[in-house]
Motif scaffolding. Structure first.
Motif, short mmCIF file in Angstrom:
data_model
loop_
_atom_site.label_atom_id
_atom_site.label_comp_id
_atom_site.label_asym_id
_atom_site.label_seq_id
_atom_site.Cartn_x
_atom_site.Cartn_y
_atom_site.Cartn_z
N ALA A 1 0.87 -1.40 0.14
CA ALA A 1 -0.10 0.00 0.01
C ALA A 1 1.24 1.93 0.08
N ALA A 2 0.38 2.72 -0.38
CA ALA A 2 1.14 3.67 -0.50
C ALA A 2 1.52 4.24 0.88
N ALA A 3 0.38 3.99 2.10
CA ALA A 3 0.79 3.94 2.71
C ALA A 3 -0.38 3.24 4.01
N VAL A 4 0.05 3.08 5.83
CA VAL A 4 -0.49 2.65 5.84
C VAL A 4 -1.17 3.16 7.45
N PHE A 5 -1.88 3.50 7.81
CA PHE A 5 -2.29 4.22 9.16
C PHE A 5 -3.39 3.14 9.83
N ASN A 6 -3.73 2.64 11.28
CA ASN A 6 -4.82 1.98 11.67
C ASN A 6 -5.44 2.83 12.59
N LEU A 7 -6.58 2.37 13.02
CA LEU A 7 -7.88 3.45 13.92
C LEU A 7 -6.75 2.82 15.26
N SER A 8 -6.84 1.41 15.01
CA SER A 8 -6.50 0.74 16.67
C SER A 8 -6.44 -0.39 16.16
N HIS A 9 -4.62 -0.36 16.50
CA HIS A 9 -3.84 -2.15 15.72
C HIS A 9 -5.21 -2.68 17.48
N THR A 10 -4.86 -2.82 18.14
CA THR A 10 -5.77 -3.52 19.43
C THR A 10 -7.29 -3.96 18.46
N GLY A 11 -8.54 -3.28 18.35
CA GLY A 11 -9.20 -3.46 17.34
C GLY A 11 -10.31 -2.50 18.53
N ASP A 12 -9.95 -1.33 19.15
CA ASP A 12 -10.67 -0.54 20.32
C ASP A 12 -11.53 0.28 18.92
#
Length: 318
Positions: A258-269
């Motif tokens: 992917a061009a970039a990755v941002f995770n809203l919550s790595h733990t699924g919170d």
């Protein structure tokens, strides 16, 4: 002008600016609001002009507490109970206006108004001011809501007399809009306060509002919260030219390229995802990618509010 919310004169400066019928961008627990006196047609006109917001889209008036709210609107017993339980906090109530007081230009001419008592710095300002303030999100109409002062500066710039920097907002999505009726408590807009929270605290039935009621609520335009890039929702695979907004620990096919990755919550919170939503949408858009793929979001709790914002951000733009 930008001032830190912890400065000794931040509240007094905000109050003085508002009394001049000028606009102040200030932090609430949800997002940054673009505040102007609800009782001033001049201030209301400045809000609509600064945002480029359609005048048919009503504004939420923010009060210090229930006592102030009752000066401007009529409360039924259920709405009063809701305010006593959840204010200050991320709950907006739709109520009949009293004559005089809140300017009708803020309600799109309706005899009903949206009222909320915010927490934190905004609460201090309104309590000191002694008057309600209209405070929609401090961004150009239809664009991503601001959760930091930087977002406000980059979007509205010198269209605001004063920007108060209170750091990142605590909740990250707007308030839940509710109307009490004979059939139950109707949610007109999903927000930071969940239906489960409301039902547990009131022991009352919480229902989805019908389309006529939804039109009474601010923040329900079909296209809203939009980045420059196009959004693709419920993505289970990401293309090499896309930015990914991920959720949770599980990888998605293609995310390594992917061009970039941002995770809203790595733990699924989901609460963490809500706090991060608008900031990461801003950051994803700043990459310059043409498309943003968004991983599936669980349809429960505040996940409903997150999904609502994402659907509107992905909608066709007029």
């Amino acid at each position: 002008m930008i001032i830190d919310s912890n400065s000794a004169d931040a509240v007094s400066l905000a109050v003085a600016t508002l009394k001049r019928h000028e606009l102040v961008a200030l932090p609430t627990e949800t997002v940054y609001g673009l505040a102007g006196l609800s009782t001033s047609s001049e201030a209301i006109a400045r809000i609509y002009a600064a945002k480029g917001r359609p005048s048919s889209n009503p504004l939420i008036s923010h009060v210090a507490d229930l006592a102030m709210a009752q000066e401007y609107a009529d409360f039924d017993p259920v709405s009063r109970k809701l305010a006593e339980i959840f204010w200050p906090g991320p709950l907006t109530l739709i109520l009949p206006l009293r004559q005089g007081g809140i300017d009708r230009s803020s309600t799109a001419g309706q005899e009903l108004a949206a009222l909320r008592a915010p927490a934190g710095f905004a609460h201090k300002v309104i309590a000191e001011l002694g008057l309600p303030v209209a405070a929609p999100s401090a961004n150009t109409s239809g664009r991503i809501s601001p959760t930091t002062a930087r977002h406000v500066v980059e979007d509205l710039g010198d269209r605001v007399s004063l920007i108060v920097d209170g750091g990142p907002t605590r909740l990250g999505v707007e308030s839940t809009v509710l109307r009490a009726g004979e059939a139950g408590l109707a949610i007109l807009r999903q927000g930071a306060l969940t239906a489960e929270d409301i039902a547990a605290a009131t022991d009352m039935l919480v229902i989805e509002a019908d389309s006529d009621d939804v039109r009474l609520s601010p923040g329900t335009l079909s296209s809203h919260y939009a980045p420059r890039a196009a959004l693709r929702l419920n993505a289970r695979k990401v293309e090499p030219d896309e930015v990914l907004l991920a959720f949770g620990p599980e990888p998605i096919t293609g995310m390594g390229a992917a061009a970039a990755v941002f995770n809203l919550s790595h733990t699924g919170d989901l609460a963490e995802a809500a706090r991060n939503l608008f900031d990461l949408m801003h950051r994803a858009d700043e990459t310059g990618a043409d498309r943003i793929a968004v991983a599936p979001i669980p349809q429960q709790g505040v996940g409903l509010a997150i999904s609502d914002r994402l659907r509107r951000a992905a909608a066709p733009r007029g």
